[in-house]
Scaffold this motif. Structure first.
Motif, mmCIF file in Angstrom:
data_model
loop_
_atom_site.group_PDB
_atom_site.id
_atom_site.type_symbol
_atom_site.label_atom_id
_atom_site.label_comp_id
_atom_site.label_asym_id
_atom_site.label_seq_id
_atom_site.Cartn_x
_atom_site.Cartn_y
_atom_site.Cartn_z
ATOM 1 N N ILE A 145 0.823 -1.200 0.000
ATOM 2 C CA ILE A 145 0.000 0.000 0.000
ATOM 3 C C ILE A 145 0.869 1.266 0.000
ATOM 4 O O ILE A 145 1.899 1.316 0.663
ATOM 5 N N PHE A 146 0.448 2.244 -0.789
ATOM 6 C CA PHE A 146 1.089 3.550 -0.790
ATOM 7 C C PHE A 146 0.266 4.485 0.081
ATOM 8 O O PHE A 146 -0.890 4.780 -0.241
ATOM 9 N N GLY A 147 0.857 4.926 1.169
ATOM 10 C CA GLY A 147 0.167 5.828 2.084
ATOM 11 C C GLY A 147 1.117 6.126 3.222
ATOM 12 O O GLY A 147 2.267 6.524 2.985
ATOM 13 N N LEU A 148 0.654 5.907 4.435
ATOM 14 C CA LEU A 148 1.510 6.134 5.595
ATOM 15 C C LEU A 148 2.760 5.260 5.541
ATOM 16 O O LEU A 148 3.856 5.716 5.827
ATOM 17 N N TRP A 153 7.037 3.316 -0.748
ATOM 18 C CA TRP A 153 7.636 4.540 -1.289
ATOM 19 C C TRP A 153 9.137 4.372 -1.470
ATOM 20 O O TRP A 153 9.712 4.833 -2.472
ATOM 21 N N PRO A 168 4.036 1.172 -9.629
ATOM 22 C CA PRO A 168 3.600 1.266 -8.230
ATOM 23 C C PRO A 168 2.150 0.825 -8.107
ATOM 24 O O PRO A 168 1.236 1.635 -8.003
ATOM 25 N N PHE A 169 1.943 -0.472 -8.090
ATOM 26 C CA PHE A 169 0.587 -1.018 -8.158
ATOM 27 C C PHE A 169 -0.193 -0.811 -6.864
ATOM 28 O O PHE A 169 -1.410 -0.630 -6.876
ATOM 29 N N GLY A 170 0.518 -0.858 -5.747
ATOM 30 C CA GLY A 170 -0.168 -0.709 -4.458
ATOM 31 C C GLY A 170 -0.796 -2.006 -3.993
ATOM 32 O O GLY A 170 -0.573 -3.083 -4.570
ATOM 33 N N GLY A 172 -4.129 -3.415 -0.869
ATOM 34 C CA GLY A 172 -4.970 -3.049 0.275
ATOM 35 C C GLY A 172 -6.440 -2.877 -0.035
ATOM 36 O O GLY A 172 -7.269 -3.049 0.847
ATOM 37 N N ALA A 173 -6.792 -2.512 -1.261
ATOM 38 C CA ALA A 173 -8.204 -2.311 -1.576
ATOM 39 C C ALA A 173 -8.814 -3.637 -2.037
ATOM 40 O O ALA A 173 -8.122 -4.487 -2.596
ATOM 41 N N ILE B 145 -6.607 6.680 -3.887
ATOM 42 C CA ILE B 145 -5.719 5.519 -3.911
ATOM 43 C C ILE B 145 -4.509 5.774 -4.812
ATOM 44 O O ILE B 145 -4.637 6.372 -5.875
ATOM 45 N N PHE B 146 -3.350 5.321 -4.362
ATOM 46 C CA PHE B 146 -2.138 5.355 -5.171
ATOM 47 C C PHE B 146 -1.931 3.981 -5.778
ATOM 48 O O PHE B 146 -1.722 3.012 -5.047
ATOM 49 N N GLY B 147 -2.000 3.919 -7.078
ATOM 50 C CA GLY B 147 -1.835 2.650 -7.766
ATOM 51 C C GLY B 147 -2.003 2.915 -9.250
ATOM 52 O O GLY B 147 -1.369 3.814 -9.804
ATOM 53 N N LEU B 148 -2.874 2.152 -9.875
ATOM 54 C CA LEU B 148 -3.122 2.361 -11.299
ATOM 55 C C LEU B 148 -3.638 3.777 -11.569
ATOM 56 O O LEU B 148 -3.223 4.423 -12.530
ATOM 57 N N PRO B 168 0.825 12.033 1.106
ATOM 58 C CA PRO B 168 0.121 11.101 0.202
ATOM 59 C C PRO B 168 -0.562 10.000 0.998
ATOM 60 O O PRO B 168 -0.063 8.890 1.067
ATOM 61 N N PHE B 169 -1.688 10.312 1.577
ATOM 62 C CA PHE B 169 -2.342 9.408 2.519
ATOM 63 C C PHE B 169 -2.947 8.191 1.831
ATOM 64 O O PHE B 169 -3.003 7.097 2.384
ATOM 65 N N GLY B 170 -3.445 8.413 0.601
ATOM 66 C CA GLY B 170 -4.079 7.299 -0.096
ATOM 67 C C GLY B 170 -5.521 7.106 0.342
ATOM 68 O O GLY B 170 -6.094 7.926 1.080
ATOM 69 N N GLY B 172 -8.824 3.657 0.135
ATOM 70 C CA GLY B 172 -9.226 2.381 -0.456
ATOM 71 C C GLY B 172 -9.172 1.187 0.454
ATOM 72 O O GLY B 172 -9.901 0.231 0.245
ATOM 73 N N ALA B 173 -8.311 1.213 1.475
ATOM 74 C CA ALA B 173 -8.221 0.048 2.353
ATOM 75 C C ALA B 173 -9.199 0.216 3.515
ATOM 76 O O ALA B 173 -9.519 1.338 3.909
ATOM 77 N N PRO B 174 -9.682 -0.903 4.056
ATOM 78 C CA PRO B 174 -10.666 -0.816 5.142
ATOM 79 C C PRO B 174 -10.146 0.030 6.315
ATOM 80 O O PRO B 174 -8.997 -0.080 6.705
ATOM 81 N N MET B 176 -9.474 3.157 6.464
ATOM 82 C CA MET B 176 -8.616 4.315 6.174
ATOM 83 C C MET B 176 -9.345 5.645 6.306
ATOM 84 O O MET B 176 -8.725 6.667 6.575
ATOM 85 N N ARG B 179 -9.346 7.027 9.756
ATOM 86 C CA ARG B 179 -7.993 7.457 10.094
ATOM 87 C C ARG B 179 -7.611 8.740 9.369
ATOM 88 O O ARG B 179 -6.901 9.581 9.904
#
Lengths: 459, 459
Positions: A145-148, A153, A168-170, A172-173, B145-148, B168-170, B172-174, B176, B179
């Motif tokens: 996951i890209f985030g915190l 990164w 950078p596919f990431g 988590g979703a 979301i950071f990805g595609l 870059p918080f992002g 998409g994940a449960p 989030m 937070r």
């Protein structure tokens, strides 16, 4: 950028005499301490109180007297001076990226990374990808996951600086894992980054989608975020699933460039300590002086090239042992031959024996018929510590029936007893009972109530 | 970097006489076409077949004869030449980042973005953030979301280049979203990026957590990924929730720098078309020649500064109308005064009337007592088209009881009839019946079976 045929990004620094390197590290430590003393209330107050001054450090032995920094102190400093803490050593306008810890309880820690540091991190970690055998023009798929979380990164920055293609596919979703498998099959990248748990999960999902992970044709897989890639059985399981080389890396998010401890092409399992990026010490967890080569202790880390929130003797709370260099890869650095295999506070005692969750992970992964996921439940029954290990079997075992399942359980019991030195209860759960993770695994449960309920059902 | 007091990043380019600008655009179009003709089989074959040659383009009117590129053609080109297609105009070793479309069916399209383009995108989009009033040292929170998906990456690059702090918080994940609310409250960034749907969802979640989104003290919120930030009622709802200025931006992922069409400080709602980054035309959806000022049509986009996968007359399939400049912000560019409000193929006909989902969205958002989410179900009963709009009411309305709920439903029916020109069925659903989104909303359902079932329950 080095000569493409060179094994090393910085040949002189990576292969120099360790004694000469230590002299250079000392000089750098003096500079970093002087800088931090000048720029940060946090370090000035801390060192003044301890009676330590940058000018007094005239050897790496002296440096052992510098008090360690704990994560609790960093959190307190950020409550005192919001949001970055009084250990931010650059003007706020120089902050380039903000990341943080992702705990769900309590105040998280904020990472403020300066513009120059962002470049330094990229430069340092590109050097590590090079050491793993990745080269300009390769493609690296980042499946975290890209985030915190900084791991993804860091992998991205390294790839970019290497002049490789970053995907950078990431992660988590919902639904992303199956799609990752499809993209990997289409794109066939050379490099791959995730947590070890996620790589095993992705392999399962790919097979469920009718895709053999070997078809990704990955060459280099590197991991951080949790132990695993240095645990032989897990390492072998990943290698067998993907047919790729596996490299362990990572220290702590606060320490980024976290790849300063990394497996390299030729190093074998474990991690080589690039001491000229980050100075790694393995210390006694009480005195915080270095332990001898071959001994167990807790890593203490010092940034040699960070300016925004430099960490000077950050106590990791992790557990490892170290050995003297050179590494079989030719670098004259010391190594963590088994990686970082646990946390001091992960360790639990069962009837007087010290047990680390990573040991249980290793035993199960060596077991033919293990289904890939487990849970550890610790409790106390009266005066006795109890250890319950629940795990899933592979599909084949379930198909063979109850006798095969019980025979697997018995083998697990015996192996665990032999390695851990204590008896544990074991249970084979139904397939896919234990949730898989998109990130780091959480396998240890310490719940008396739960234990009591389960216990009544077991022999 | 411009003078901090300057309203414009590039004052000359942004305020020049539109006739002179068009001459410059023409020169650039000629260069880009010559480049693409030389470097790519895709464009060479396409233009040869159409009898068009870069040398024949001596006016922007001539340029209208260049056949448009469709997304289907790009997909076909990537199947023909894997994985990047024969419209990749730089050597593969120059590819810096890989992203892609995130559809779950069919082959996705791969975006290969070159190293130079990555910098150009950052440069161009930083100019837009400047135009929105963001400045070096500000903090920008990216909640997508950071990805595609490219939206979040573009927002990040822009922030970095502006020398602002990127968080870059992002998404998409449960878990989030809750937070994100906590972090926003702690960090108090000046800037914020997400999809409009997600900003509304985040405000709901924050309030559930006992946090008033006003406490984030956001100043500048910018959006892409779906229409919304230009729809007055949605724009007002976001502004009212956060107390911040709202800017709409975005063209297409293929066109990144997608912020080339963007609201600016002083522009009012809608988007200003930075014609010197990307040449925006609004065209008749059949002939693909430009429509007059004030007329509706479909945007056709041409990169003026991309080299890796340059898009030359890419047909968007979107729907908008445009007006002549200058914008009230002082820039001499034309504008999309109502943003990009739908897709040609989103339009559906109900009893002969053209209806766009964005119109329904707008009507509901203007309704006091609307709960923030809705669903549109279209079907045909015998020979008659039927339109069912289901929506949630606000908590207050439910608390007032059944009469209040039905009165809200009737008001919605009347407003929809007035704006759409046709009668629709309406239904107020229970609270939180319709799932919220972490990304783009999908509100239109075309399911006869579902419609029949529901229909039997309604008046």
């Amino acid at each position: 950028m080095p000569d493409p045929k060179s094994k090393y990004w910085l040949p002189v620094r990576e292969t120099m005499d360790p004694g000469i390197r230590e002299q250079k590290i000392l000089e750098r430590v003096q500079e970093v301490m002087t800088y931090a003393y000048k720029k940060s209330v946090f370090y000035r107050d801390k060192w003044d109180e301890a009676g330590v001054h940058p000018e007094h450090i005239s050897s790496l032995d002296d440096f052992e007297r510098v008090p360690v920094v704990t994560k609790q102190e960093l959190r307190a400093a950020q409550l005192r001076v919001e949001p970055f803490g009084d250990y931010l050593c650059v003007p706020e306008g120089e902050v380039h990226h903000i990341h943080g810890t992702s705990g769900t309880t309590g105040r998280p820690t904020v990472f403020a990374i300066g513009r120059d540091d962002w470049r330094t991190i990229a430069e340092n970690q590109a050097r590590i990808l090079w050491a793993m055998g990745l080269r300009p023009g390769d493609m690296v798929f980042v499946a975290a996951i890209f985030g915190l979380y900084l791991g993804s990164w860091g992998a991205m920055l390294a790839t970019e600086r290497l002049r490789a293609k970053c995907f950078p596919f990431g992660a988590g979703a919902p639904g992303m894992t199956a799609r990752a498998a499809q993209w990997l099959k289409t794109m066939k990248p050379q490099g791959f980054y995730s947590t070890p748990s996620y790589a095993l999960h992705l392999a399962e999902v790919a097979r469920d989608e009718g895709i053999d992970p070997h078809d990704f044709r990955l060459k280099t897989m590197f991991f951080s975020g949790e132990p695993g890639a240095s645990i032989p059985a897990i390492r072998e399981r990943i290698e067998a699933s993907y047919g790729a080389s596996v490299f362990d890396c990572g220290t702590m998010a606060e320490m980024t460039p976290f790849m300063s401890a990394s497996g390299t092409s030729g190093s074998g399992p474990g991690m080589v300590l690039f001491q000229d990026m980050v100075y790694h010490e393995v210390c006694d967890p009480k005195s915080f002086s270095r332990v001898g080569w071959g001994e167990r202790g807790t890593p203490v880390y010092t940034h040699l090239e960070r300016t925004s929130q430099p960490m000077i003797r950050l106590a990791s709370g992790d557990l490892t042992h170290w050995i003297q260099g050179p590494s079989p890869c030719g670098r004259t650095y010391p190594c963590f031959p088994d990686g970082v295999y646990g946390r001091i506070d992960d360790m639990f005692q069962v009837r007087g024996e010290n047990i680390y969750p990573s040991e249980i992970d290793a035993v199960l992964n060596q077991l033919t018929g293990y289904g890939g996921e487990h849970r550890i439940i610790i409790s106390r029954e009266g005066a006795m510590d109890e250890l319950l290990v629940q795990f899933e079997a592979s599909e084949n075992i379930y198909a063979e029936g109850a006798t095969a399942v019980d025979s697997l359980r018995q083998r697990a019991s015996e192996d665990l007893r032999r390695v851990l030195g204590v008896r544990s209860k074991t249970e084979v759960l139904d397939i896919n009972t234990i949730p898989r993770t998109d990130h780091k695994a959480h396998r240890v449960v310490d719940d008396r109530e739960l234990f009591r309920t389960l216990n009544s059902k077991l022999e």
